[in-house]
Design a protein around this motif. Structure first.
Motif, PDB file in Angstrom:
ATOM      1  N   ARG A  93     -78.472  39.316 -19.105  1.00  0.00           N
ATOM      2  CA  ARG A  93     -77.017  39.147 -19.222  1.00  0.00           C
ATOM      3  C   ARG A  93     -76.559  38.742 -20.629  1.00  0.00           C
ATOM      4  N   SER A 149     -71.018  33.586 -11.765  1.00  0.00           N
ATOM      5  CA  SER A 149     -69.669  34.013 -12.131  1.00  0.00           C
ATOM      6  C   SER A 149     -68.784  32.796 -12.305  1.00  0.00           C
ATOM      7  N   LEU A 193     -69.155  35.312  -4.528  1.00  0.00           N
ATOM      8  CA  LEU A 193     -70.430  35.665  -5.157  1.00  0.00           C
ATOM      9  C   LEU A 193     -71.539  35.786  -4.117  1.00  0.00           C
ATOM     10  N   PHE A 217     -77.306  35.667  -9.427  1.00  0.00           N
ATOM     11  CA  PHE A 217     -75.966  36.097  -9.810  1.00  0.00           C
ATOM     12  C   PHE A 217     -75.192  34.847 -10.229  1.00  0.00           C
ATOM     13  N   GLN A 241     -72.445  40.221 -13.457  1.00  0.00           N
ATOM     14  CA  GLN A 241     -72.737  38.999 -12.704  1.00  0.00           C
ATOM     15  C   GLN A 241     -74.233  38.865 -12.390  1.00  0.00           C
ATOM     16  N   VAL A 242     -74.994  39.935 -12.611  1.00  0.00           N
ATOM     17  CA  VAL A 242     -76.449  39.848 -12.468  1.00  0.00           C
ATOM     18  C   VAL A 242     -76.986  39.102 -13.689  1.00  0.00           C
ATOM     19  N   THR A 243     -77.388  37.858 -13.496  1.00  0.00           N
ATOM     20  CA  THR A 243     -77.833  37.003 -14.603  1.00  0.00           C
ATOM     21  C   THR A 243     -79.318  37.134 -14.864  1.00  0.00           C
ATOM     22  N   ALA A 283     -78.194  46.536  -7.960  1.00  0.00           N
ATOM     23  CA  ALA A 283     -77.505  45.276  -8.252  1.00  0.00           C
ATOM     24  C   ALA A 283     -76.549  45.438  -9.429  1.00  0.00           C
ATOM     25  N   LEU A 295     -73.974  39.091  -3.383  1.00  0.00           N
ATOM     26  CA  LEU A 295     -75.433  39.108  -3.301  1.00  0.00           C
ATOM     27  C   LEU A 295     -75.882  39.641  -1.946  1.00  0.00           C
ATOM     28  N   ALA A 343     -72.765  44.761  -8.830  1.00  0.00           N
ATOM     29  CA  ALA A 343     -72.342  43.439  -9.312  1.00  0.00           C
ATOM     30  C   ALA A 343     -72.133  43.383 -10.820  1.00  0.00           C
TER      31      ALA A 343
END
Length: 475
Positions: free
Chosen positions: A159, A290, A297, A288, A250-252, A243, A301, A247
């Motif tokens: 990210r 945010s 969130l 995830f 927001q996928v960290t 993912a 997921l 998302a």
């Protein structure tokens, strides 16, 4: 100055008697690496408290052709932060330069000295209700200067990027003592060469980073995580694509973990309970985050996991029900590295390949390792989201570490690196080169690349004083 005694006296006048260490009992912690694999000796260990003191030390060493090994938290896995035996070098450790200089919550920047630990930097950001996103397992010990000098990566690169992406300005002392001062918190500066990038990832061979301006981000209000059982690495890659599609940013984090890696870390943590039943062969830790609502969130997921199950990629999942669950999940992931170190006998291959080639790499490399070193435990884990795999074959439980490494290290490491090179990957994704991979660069870097690297080194450090014997192979 004609004698080492005179030279040490001059160093002492610069930094003070308590910050110039010469007794073996005081210096051993600075001349031995984290894994106890590399040991050297030093004329002295010097602990400056300011950029000006670093400048004076370097000017003195330059005048007397004394070599200098810059050192942060000494958490290197590649032998890059300690002197070599009989080097005649000093170690210059920055741990006393540990002040946060400024936090700008409008510009979203953090200015700090290089000796601030990563955990200290993250805490300073947190206190200002901001996020500094670099996350690595050694954050309590590693220092920002070392993170910059090795272009550290970690678990949130997917990210936020590597350390190179998280810095806006640096200050560095050159080998002759001059100070390169560029602590500007600018996101746009198109006035010539971006000189700070020379020092980032240079492993202390071009200059000593003494301060930096780092980027800050909004603090996440919501964090969701899950340990997921997947069919195989190919299914994990497909789940990651899903993912990102559903998302987005927001996928960290997206971390792959093999069954052997999970068994090792659970045992190391005193019989910790695995997050998933049935000992799945492959797991993914997904996170995830945010600035929105937690419920939204969590639903996102869940949507990704349900879609993954429909595709047959996901077989089971354990969702974090609280922040403490998230932290427990991450502890399992982050302690894998230390579990290997304490167990001994691990062949550390920190590699990266294009994401599309990760399944083929893991399959081919695993087969080669079992052919070369039958019974090896396949401790495979890492930052799949950015193509970085820690592929670390580990000795069988009944084989002494020294025997395993003596018989298999060279052949296994070479086979893995050859395969990575064939797949247009890198033999060092985030750990750097140091001593461990230095000579291998002759096999995997072109003549032009090596020549350019040496030209830069000679331009900035013509006497070869900084971190001698590290990163650059003799050509």
């Amino acid at each position: 100055m004609s004698t080492p005694v005179d030279f040490i006296a001059a160093l002492t006048r610069i930094v003070g008697p308590q910050a110039c260490l010469t007794e073996a009992a005081d210096t051993v912690g600075y001349t031995t690496d984290y894994r106890k694999l590399y040991r050297g000796d030093a004329l002295a260990v010097v602990l400056p408290a300011s950029t000006e003191e670093v400048s004076q030390v370097m000017a003195l060493c330059h005048a007397h052709a004394v070599r200098v090994v810059p050192q942060g938290g000494n958490t290197s896995l590649m032998g890059g932060a300690v002197p070599e035996p009989n080097s005649g070098a000093i170690v210059l450790n920055l741990r006393r330069m540990n002040r946060v200089l400024a936090v700008d919550t409008v510009n979203d920047t953090l200015t700090l000295q290089a000796g601030v630990t990563l955990s200290g930097a993250r805490a300073a950001a947190d206190e200002a209700k901001r996020l500094f996103p670099l996350r690595i397992g050694s954050e309590g010990s590693c220092q920002i200067g070392g993170n910059l000098a090795t272009n550290a990566g970690g678990t949130a690169v997917l990210r936020y990027g590597n350390m190179r992406d998280l810095v806006l300005g640096i200050e560095a002392v050159l080998p002759d003592g001059r100070i390169y001062a560029s602590l500007r918190g600018l996101r746009k500066d198109n006035t010539g060469y971006d000189l700070k990038q020379l020092f980032i990832g240079s492993e202390g061979t071009l200059g000593i980073i003494t301060a930096a301006v780092l980027k800050l981000y909004p603090q996440p209000r919501a964090v969701s995580a899950a340990f997921v059982a997947v069919s195989d690495p190919r299914a994990a890659v497909q789940l990651l694509g899903l993912a990102k599609q559903l998302a987005g940013p927001q996928v960290t984090a997206f971390e792959l973990v093999s069954a052997d890696a999970m068994a090792l870390v659970c045992d190391y943590l005193g019989g910790a309970r695995p997050p998933l039943a049935g000992q799945p062969a492959w797991m993914v830790l997904m996170e995830f985050s945010s600035t929105g609502e937690q419920a939204a969130l969590d639903a996102q997921l869940t949507q990704v996991l349900e879609a993954g199950m429909e595709q047959g990629w996901v077989h089971d999942a354990a969702l974090a029900a609280s922040l403490s669950d998230v932290q427990a999940f991450w502890r399992l992931r982050e302690e894998i590295s230390d579990a290997q170190t304490r167990t001994g006998g691990s062949i550390k291959c920190d590699v990266s390949v294009p994401l599309s080639d990760i399944p083929a790499f893991i399959d081919a490399a695993s087969r080669q390792v079992q052919a070369l070193a039958p019974g090896s435990r396949m401790v495979i884990y890492g930052h799949m989201g950015d193509g970085n795999v820690h592929f670390n074959p580990l000795r069988p439980a009944d084989t002494p570490a020294r025997d395993y490494l003596e018989h298999h290290y060279s052949a296994v490491s070479h086979a893995v690196d050859q395969l990575v090179h064939h797949l247009h990957g890198s033999i060092s994704a985030e750990h750097g080169i140091g001593v461990a991979k230095r000579d291998d660069l002759r096999l995997y870097k072109s003549e032009v690349e090596l020549a350019l690297m040496w030209q830069v080194k000679r331009a900035l450090d013509p006497q070869g004083l900084l971190n001698p014997g590290k990163m650059l192979p003799v050509v």
